[in-house]
Write an enzyme that holds these catalytic residues in place. Structure first.
Site, PDB file in Angstrom:
ATOM      1  N   SER A   1       4.215  -6.528  12.952  1.00 38.56           N
ATOM      2  CA  SER A   1       2.752  -6.448  12.768  1.00 38.56           C
ATOM      3  C   SER A   1       2.112  -7.643  13.455  1.00 38.56           C
ATOM      4  CB  SER A   1       2.408  -6.485  11.277  1.00 38.56           C
ATOM      5  OG  SER A   1       1.018  -6.678  11.113  1.00 38.56           O
TER       6      SER A   1
ATOM      7  N   TYR B   1       2.398 -10.755   3.049  1.00 41.70           N
ATOM      8  CA  TYR B   1       2.613  -9.753   4.103  1.00 41.70           C
ATOM      9  C   TYR B   1       2.852 -10.475   5.442  1.00 41.70           C
ATOM     10  CZ  TYR B   1       1.797  -5.634   7.058  1.00 41.70           C
ATOM     11  OH  TYR B   1       1.933  -4.616   7.983  1.00 41.70           O
TER      12      TYR B   1
HETATM   13  P1  NDP Z   1       2.046   3.719   4.755  1.00 43.09           P
HETATM   14  O1  NDP Z   1       1.773   3.055   3.469  1.00 43.09           O
HETATM   15  O2  NDP Z   1       1.099   4.720   5.261  1.00 43.09           O
HETATM   16  O3  NDP Z   1       3.527   4.376   4.737  1.00 43.09           O
HETATM   17  C1  NDP Z   1       4.597   3.586   4.287  1.00 43.09           C
HETATM   18  C2  NDP Z   1       5.895   4.327   4.478  1.00 43.09           C
HETATM   19  O4  NDP Z   1       6.960   3.470   4.048  1.00 43.09           O
HETATM   20  C3  NDP Z   1       5.991   5.608   3.669  1.00 43.09           C
HETATM   21  O5  NDP Z   1       6.754   6.541   4.383  1.00 43.09           O
HETATM   22  C4  NDP Z   1       6.725   5.154   2.406  1.00 43.09           C
HETATM   23  O6  NDP Z   1       7.478   6.216   1.849  1.00 43.09           O
HETATM   24  C5  NDP Z   1       7.676   4.116   3.001  1.00 43.09           C
HETATM   25  N1  NDP Z   1       8.105   3.115   2.020  1.00 43.09           N
HETATM   26  C6  NDP Z   1       7.345   2.236   1.335  1.00 43.09           C
HETATM   27  N2  NDP Z   1       8.115   1.471   0.541  1.00 43.09           N
HETATM   28  C7  NDP Z   1       9.387   1.895   0.720  1.00 43.09           C
HETATM   29  C8  NDP Z   1      10.628   1.512   0.181  1.00 43.09           C
HETATM   30  N3  NDP Z   1      10.726   0.535  -0.735  1.00 43.09           N
HETATM   31  N4  NDP Z   1      11.736   2.165   0.572  1.00 43.09           N
HETATM   32  C9  NDP Z   1      11.669   3.164   1.486  1.00 43.09           C
HETATM   33  N5  NDP Z   1      10.506   3.575   2.048  1.00 43.09           N
HETATM   34  C10 NDP Z   1       9.377   2.942   1.659  1.00 43.09           C
HETATM   35  O7  NDP Z   1       2.201   2.521   5.820  1.00 43.09           O
HETATM   36  P2  NDP Z   1       2.055   2.537   7.410  1.00 43.09           P
HETATM   37  O8  NDP Z   1       2.521   3.811   7.940  1.00 43.09           O
HETATM   38  O9  NDP Z   1       0.712   2.056   7.747  1.00 43.09           O
HETATM   39  O10 NDP Z   1       3.067   1.356   7.785  1.00 43.09           O
HETATM   40  C11 NDP Z   1       4.353   1.584   8.328  1.00 43.09           C
HETATM   41  C12 NDP Z   1       4.866   0.257   8.875  1.00 43.09           C
HETATM   42  O11 NDP Z   1       3.968  -0.215   9.874  1.00 43.09           O
HETATM   43  C13 NDP Z   1       4.965  -0.843   7.830  1.00 43.09           C
HETATM   44  O12 NDP Z   1       6.107  -1.638   8.079  1.00 43.09           O
HETATM   45  C14 NDP Z   1       3.700  -1.651   8.070  1.00 43.09           C
HETATM   46  O13 NDP Z   1       3.842  -2.984   7.651  1.00 43.09           O
HETATM   47  C15 NDP Z   1       3.585  -1.540   9.572  1.00 43.09           C
HETATM   48  N6  NDP Z   1       2.264  -1.804  10.106  1.00 43.09           N
HETATM   49  C16 NDP Z   1       1.191  -1.026   9.740  1.00 43.09           C
HETATM   50  C17 NDP Z   1      -0.046  -1.271  10.282  1.00 43.09           C
HETATM   51  C18 NDP Z   1      -1.252  -0.463   9.969  1.00 43.09           C
HETATM   52  O14 NDP Z   1      -2.358  -0.838  10.426  1.00 43.09           O
HETATM   53  N7  NDP Z   1      -1.153   0.634   9.247  1.00 43.09           N
HETATM   54  C19 NDP Z   1      -0.256  -2.378  11.233  1.00 43.09           C
HETATM   55  C20 NDP Z   1       0.935  -3.122  11.541  1.00 43.09           C
HETATM   56  C21 NDP Z   1       2.133  -2.818  10.994  1.00 43.09           C
HETATM   57  P3  NDP Z   1       7.115   6.925   0.429  1.00 43.09           P
HETATM   58  O15 NDP Z   1       5.733   6.547   0.034  1.00 43.09           O
HETATM   59  O16 NDP Z   1       7.294   8.379   0.711  1.00 43.09           O
HETATM   60  O17 NDP Z   1       8.110   6.409  -0.528  1.00 43.09           O
END
Ligand code: NDP
Length: 256
Positions: A147, A160
């Protein structure tokens, strides 16, 4: 075709990554925290549409036993992963000032965003080293979703930022360790991407983006990140490792 393990592929950026990879012909196993009929149905639909093998798993990435079970299930279905995409991640549930941040939130973020992906990488790397890729045509790599928060200090979600700064170093460490095994390790660094994670700050970023936060004045999408992951997974950046690839609409370009 190569097989890819994607963590957090159920929604948001991870779902964009899964869609992009299957459309490029990769076999994909992905997880959310829980296995559900919904994610199974989505895997079946992707499989039918793209004629590749797709499986959905449940795994809490912050839990060692759960990671071990994930890898066993993946190996049963696909064998050793050719590519690992460490995407699963969480934001703090409360955006608390540094003076107020609790240790519980700090620990949750570090375990989920850094410790889990680090040790999943370790486990996958051991398997890759023990089972070298047979065909020269199979390109192997590890992709960490970092990120811009690795660089940008946000004092209301310091935990974070710390977790993502750790991911940046983990990328370099694994790049060094796996270079001789011809396994590049990349950090893909998104900016502001529309997903559930950012839904709570939509208004704030609508305004910041309109005011020029990003050179390209729009939100990023999961598909933007999916395309970049496919570029890496297909070996287009094979002569690079330990690199940060920004996909942030120019957010991180320094300006006066
Ligand atoms: P979301 O909250 O939309 O999705 C998160 C995903 O991670 C879901 O599929 C969720 O699965 C899964 N997840 C969360 N916790 C766990 C866990 N303990 N074990 C396994 N799976 C888990 O987040 P984003 O799609 O926005 O983010 C994805 C990645 O991108 C992250 O690493 C985030 O830090 C990074 N990121 C995001 C940005 C943004 O602007 N959105 C910017 C920069 C980086 P479920 O809920 O089905 O369990």
């Amino acid at each position: 075709m190569a097989s890819v393990l994607v963590t957090g592929g159920t929604r948001g950026i991870g779902a964009g990554i899964v869609e992009s990879l299957v459309s490029h012909g990769f076999s994909v196993g992905y997880c959310g925290r829980k296995k559900s009929s919904e994610s199974d149905a989505r895997a079946a639909a992707l499989e039918a549409e793209h004629h590749v093998r797709v499986r959905a798993y449940g795994c809490d990435i912050s839990d060692a036993a759960s990671r071990t079970a994930l890898l066993s299930a993946f190996e049963q279905d696909f064998g050793t992963p050719d590519i690992l995409v460490n995407n699963a991640g969480v934001a703090p549930t409360v955006r608390a000032d540094l003076l107020e941040m609790g240790e519980e939130s700090f620990e949750r973020l570090i375990r989920t965003n850094l410790q889990g992906p680090f040790f999943l990488t370790q486990a996958v790397a051991k398997r890759m080293l023990a089972n070298p890729s047979t065909g020269a045509a199979v390109f192997r790599c590890i992709i960490n979703i970092g990120s811009v928060s690795a660089d940008y200090a946000s004092i209301n979600r310091g935990e974070y930022c710390l977790s993502k700064a750790g991911v940046a170093m983990a990328t370099k460490l694994w790049a060094v360790r796996l270079a001789d095994a011809h396994i590049p390790v990349y950090e893909l660094r998104p900016g502001v991407i529309r997903s559930d994670m950012t839904a709570v700050v939509t208004e704030k970023y609508d305004k910041l983006i309109a005011d020029g936060l990003t050179l390209q004045r729009r939100w990023g999408t999961p598909a933007d990140i999916g395309r970049a992951v496919a570029m890496l997974a297909t070996g287009s950046l094979a002569y690079s490792t330990g690199e940060v690839i920004h996909v942030d609409g120019g957010l991180s370009v320094l300006r006066f």
